[in-house]
Design an enzyme around this catalytic site. Structure first.
Site, PDB file in Angstrom:
ATOM      1  N   PRO A  47       0.821  -1.291  -0.050  1.00  0.00           N
ATOM      2  CA  PRO A  47       0.006   0.034  -0.052  1.00  0.00           C
ATOM      3  C   PRO A  47       0.779   1.277   0.016  1.00  0.00           C
ATOM      4  O   PRO A  47       0.445   2.307  -0.538  1.00  0.00           O
ATOM      5  CB  PRO A  47      -0.787  -0.023   1.285  1.00  0.00           C
ATOM      6  CG  PRO A  47      -0.736  -1.611   1.485  1.00  0.00           C
ATOM      7  CD  PRO A  47       0.701  -2.101   1.096  1.00  0.00           C
ATOM      8  N   ASP A 196      54.073  10.910  -8.292  1.00  0.00           N
ATOM      9  CA  ASP A 196      54.349  12.317  -7.756  1.00  0.00           C
ATOM     10  C   ASP A 196      54.555  12.458  -6.324  1.00  0.00           C
ATOM     11  O   ASP A 196      54.026  11.587  -5.746  1.00  0.00           O
ATOM     12  CB  ASP A 196      52.829  13.181  -8.177  1.00  0.00           C
ATOM     13  CG  ASP A 196      52.895  13.648  -9.587  1.00  0.00           C
ATOM     14  OD1 ASP A 196      53.749  13.618 -10.019  1.00  0.00           O
ATOM     15  OD2 ASP A 196      51.881  14.543 -10.011  1.00  0.00           O
ATOM     16  N   LYS A 218      57.510  17.116  -8.430  1.00  0.00           N
ATOM     17  CA  LYS A 218      57.622  18.360  -8.867  1.00  0.00           C
ATOM     18  C   LYS A 218      57.632  19.222  -7.432  1.00  0.00           C
ATOM     19  O   LYS A 218      56.596  19.369  -6.835  1.00  0.00           O
ATOM     20  CB  LYS A 218      56.583  19.102  -9.722  1.00  0.00           C
ATOM     21  CG  LYS A 218      56.667  18.264 -10.986  1.00  0.00           C
ATOM     22  CD  LYS A 218      55.637  18.795 -12.096  1.00  0.00           C
ATOM     23  CE  LYS A 218      55.908  18.282 -13.422  1.00  0.00           C
ATOM     24  NZ  LYS A 218      55.495  17.043 -13.591  1.00  0.00           N
ATOM     25  N   GLY A 250      45.369  14.233  -5.871  1.00  0.00           N
ATOM     26  CA  GLY A 250      44.100  14.832  -6.078  1.00  0.00           C
ATOM     27  C   GLY A 250      43.520  13.992  -7.483  1.00  0.00           C
ATOM     28  O   GLY A 250      43.539  12.856  -7.525  1.00  0.00           O
TER      29      GLY A 250
END
Length: 406
Positions: A47, A196, A218, A250
């Site tokens: 229902p 990295d 870097k 990231g």
């Protein structure tokens, strides 16, 4: 069902076949989603249903029969789930299923159904199912551990050696637990890793000793591997038949030169897989307890590279427009020129008392954050000896802070 017997674990092919779920609450909602993913023709009889189930019905993913169950509702079904909050109704559904020889799960009392639902998890085309004779928490815990082990490469599920090529993997903001499941899986299969400095360093220690790890760091205003050399390494190792993971911090496409690497590989005929990562632009403020958007506070978010100052001929940023806006500005790579950015924003309309949040080494063990205003940001950053990598959040949201555990 006799709970003392071993349960027979089987995979049902329900694609295109009718499955009936009686009940429309939270349990039904979870099971319906799984049935849809399996390609079943799903009918929910209840229902009332949860908003999510109603949304599935509105989208045409399922059929919702908005009434109580009646005998005969399982006609033509291959599989059924009794998931109402009424024991008598669930028992009646199971009785009809037994009569019609339809396997039926009884959600409120698994031993009284004719089938049970295992704790399941998915991983790269695999479905892991665990049964523990009704010990649901145990089966769920083992399921989760198995899926995590597969994702981490602790359990090697690969039947074939990896194909030569490059996977461009976003490692997230620094915490090794914030790399994506797919990223971790591909990393576990790497033969060469070009990493990295801002990638999740701790995760490299988990790699097999046979994996060659190349440092492509870097360092701001210091040593750096030329991008051209990085491109050459990716291509040469892939051409030598190796599966290469380019591990970046990231997200590789958010000021990460990821697309340059994709272009170089594509030009050399080297296949590339791109795995997005969590960007520190949003993650660092989050772990510091500050959102980059909030209802009634900020309706816009602009992420800006700080590698060149306002007025520099190389700049592509409209600082006049940024000064007029009232939402959130997130500066990346901005520590050295923070004073110039603040001056430009104030000159073009940002109030001098606009809140500023600076998060250094976000999500890592040495994370720290400081708060200031546009007028004081340069001085505060100098006094606190803020150094890269750091994220700078400017706008009303930077004045918000909640106690969170990253």
């Amino acid at each position: 069902m006799n709970a003392h017997h071993e349960q027979y674990l089987v995979g049902l092919d329900l694609a295109g076949r009718r499955a009936v779920v009686v009940g429309g609450g939270q349990v039904a909602q979870r099971r319906v989603a799984r049935l849809i993913a399996a390609g079943a023709v799903v009918e929910v009889v209840s229902p009332e249903v949860t908003p999510a189930v109603e949304g599935m019905a509105s989208a045409g993913e399922i059929t919702w029969t908005a009434r109580r169950w009646t005998d005969g509702d399982l006609t033509g079904a291959w599989y059924a789930i009794a998931a109402t909050d009424e024991a008598a109704t669930n028992a009646a559904v199971v009785a009809e299923a037994e009569r019609d020889r339809v396997f039926c799960v009884r959600a409120d009392d698994g031993d009284k159904g004719t089938a049970v639902t295992p704790a399941t998890g998915g991983y790269d085309g695999l479905t892991v199912g665990v049964l523990a004779r009704g010990a649901h928490r145990r089966s769920a815990a083992v399921r989760t551990a198995l899926v995590e082990a597969l994702a981490a490469g602790v359990v090697d599920e690969s039947a074939e050696p990896p194909q030569a090529g490059v996977a461009l993997v976003g490692g997230g903001p620094g915490d090794p637990e914030l790399i994506t499941v797919r990223g971790r899986r591909l990393l576990s299969r790497a033969e060469v890793v070009v990493a990295d400095r801002l990638g999740p360093r701790d995760i490299l220690d988990e790699l097999s000793p046979e994996v060659e790890v190349i440092d492509a760091s870097k360092i701001p205003y210091g040593r750096a591997m030329a991008q051209e050399r990085i491109n050459e390494l990716l291509i040469s190792h892939a051409r030598a038949g190796k599966f290469v993971v380019r591990l970046k911090g990231g997200d590789p496409f958010v000021y990460g030169r990821g697309f340059e690497e994709v272009q170089a590989c594509a030009a050399a005929g080297v296949p590339v897989t791109v795995v997005p990562g969590i960007t520190s632009a949003f993650a660092a403020p989050a772990v510091a307890g500050t959102p980059v958007s909030h209802r009634g506070v900020a309706h816009e978010i602009v992420v800006v590279s700080g590698h060149v100052a306002p007025g520099d001929p190389r700049s592509l940023t409209d600082w006049t427009a940024l000064g007029r806006m009232t939402g959130t500005i997130v500066l990346m790579m901005a520590v050295e020129r923070l004073g110039k950015f603040a001056e430009a924003l104030i000159t073009h309309g940002r109030p001098a008392d606009t809140p500023v949040l600076i998060v250094q080494d976000g999500t890592t063990r040495i994370e720290r954050s400081v708060r200031a205003t546009l007028e004081t940001a340069e001085q505060v950053a100098a006094e606190q000896e803020i150094s890269p990598p750091a994220i700078v959040v400017i706008g009303p949201v930077a004045g918000l802070q909640a106690p969170v555990k990253g």
